[in-house]
Enzyme design. Sequence first.
Site, PDB file in Angstrom:
ATOM      1  N   CYS A  72      -2.039 -60.254 -21.875  1.00 54.94           N
ATOM      2  CA  CYS A  72      -1.965 -61.381 -22.804  1.00 54.94           C
ATOM      3  C   CYS A  72      -0.841 -62.332 -22.408  1.00 54.94           C
ATOM      4  O   CYS A  72       0.314 -61.909 -22.294  1.00 54.94           O
ATOM      5  CB  CYS A  72      -1.729 -60.849 -24.220  1.00 54.94           C
ATOM      6  N   CYS A  95       1.974 -62.409 -25.449  1.00 49.83           N
ATOM      7  CA  CYS A  95       2.939 -61.334 -25.716  1.00 49.83           C
ATOM      8  C   CYS A  95       3.065 -60.330 -24.586  1.00 49.83           C
ATOM      9  O   CYS A  95       3.954 -59.475 -24.618  1.00 49.83           O
ATOM     10  CB  CYS A  95       2.560 -60.605 -27.003  1.00 49.83           C
ATOM     11  N   CYS A 136      -6.300 -59.823 -27.456  1.00 45.78           N
ATOM     12  CA  CYS A 136      -5.092 -59.040 -27.209  1.00 45.78           C
ATOM     13  C   CYS A 136      -5.060 -57.849 -28.174  1.00 45.78           C
ATOM     14  O   CYS A 136      -5.340 -57.985 -29.366  1.00 45.78           O
ATOM     15  CB  CYS A 136      -3.849 -59.901 -27.385  1.00 45.78           C
ATOM     16  N   CYS A 141      -1.387 -58.597 -30.350  1.00 46.83           N
ATOM     17  CA  CYS A 141      -1.071 -59.785 -31.133  1.00 46.83           C
ATOM     18  C   CYS A 141      -2.368 -60.485 -31.514  1.00 46.83           C
ATOM     19  O   CYS A 141      -3.466 -59.990 -31.234  1.00 46.83           O
ATOM     20  CB  CYS A 141      -0.122 -60.730 -30.381  1.00 46.83           C
ATOM     21  N   ASP A 182       0.845 -67.051   4.041  1.00 45.86           N
ATOM     22  CA  ASP A 182       0.742 -65.638   3.686  1.00 45.86           C
ATOM     23  C   ASP A 182      -0.732 -65.257   3.554  1.00 45.86           C
ATOM     24  O   ASP A 182      -1.435 -65.780   2.694  1.00 45.86           O
ATOM     25  CB  ASP A 182       1.488 -65.406   2.367  1.00 45.86           C
TER      26      ASP A 182
END
Length: 409
Positions: free
Chosen positions: A197, A200, A213, A216, A333
């Site tokens: 999430c 949170c 989530c 939350c 990369d």
Amino acid sequence: MSQLPLRAQLASALGRTAATLSRATGRGDGSVIGGRVGLMLEPDLLRQLAADRRLALVSATNGKTTTTRLIASALRQLGEVATNAFGANMPAGHVSALSSAKDAPYAVLEVDEKYLPEVLDTTQAGVVCLMNLSRDQMDRAAEIWLLAQKWRRALASRPTLVIANCDDPLVAWAASGAARVSWVAAGQRWREDSWCCPECGGPLDRKGADWACRECAFRRPTPSWVLDGEDVIDPRGQRWRLDLQLPGQANRANGAIALATVAAFGLEPGHALLGLREVTSVAGRYTTVERDGRSLRLLLAKNPAGWLEAFDVSDPALPIILSVNAQGPDGRDTSWLWDVDYRILMGRPVLVTGERRRDLALRLYVAGVPFQLCDSFGQAVAVLPPGRIDVIANYTAFQQIRTEFGRAE
């Protein structure tokens, strides 16, 4: 369009001249150098060129060039449209695009994810499209949660209408602070960057397209527009068959976003679809080119999410050439290759080329996918018998192939 100040007119004109010279001398399409010249002479040129236009900004990790082209094609039914059709998606490219169509009442600009807050602040665009966020160019791009946070701050308390993909949790979080949002259920096939999430940090529970989530209240917003197979369902519940000439699920998602965006300009889906269906290729993507009896279809894939979509479009019955570079525009990369599941290529003739062909060869070897290593793209083509061939390449490898075939549109 209101009359530009004299300094801005001069800067714009000299920028267009520089762009023309760049094209004439074969140095490029002029979509960057023209804007750089203009901004050197008038640093405020982008704001002045954007004033008094109905402007949409399109940003995402994948699909923004295609979606920009789709939106622009549809909007041309309303009037002239300024757009950066070839992907020059930073301020210099935006200046070039707006300068080249200085009287166009509409504009659709693809914007690099990192530049979106700056460009939105400068142009005061009325519409912003947000489609997806995933890892890309890891050695130089910002971490995607930081990008989502910057988007969220940039959109907070603005009158801008945000068209956002509610199926991507990072995009939904970035857009949820905006004053006006039109949510589109455009899908999210690549989920490896959004298991937590963004509000949170708790785990996200997923059930089909829905997500929420566990710790939350943050959850998937309710969409107004829904991509359902080959159809888009509008806010009135009416179905519209896309029938795009661009292939694959990713382009149907792009089409759904485009329909929601042009609706904000007052264009009904039935009329908008006429423009969307005219698009057959985007800056060389999906183009088929010919060489010595071989038909090669060109597909672009710049990151793990993009490779997943390219595999979706690719024909499993055909041989395939893979080409990977690691120049500046690609990111140097190549560790992202290990996030791509190449086992889907089992059973196909696979040829590997590009500057970083050995990196890709090692990845295929570990995945157990047989391949043939080639020193050049031309050698890879020559190895295969006449017939149809798919080609997947990352950004600079793709551009090199396009140049070899005359930068097919």
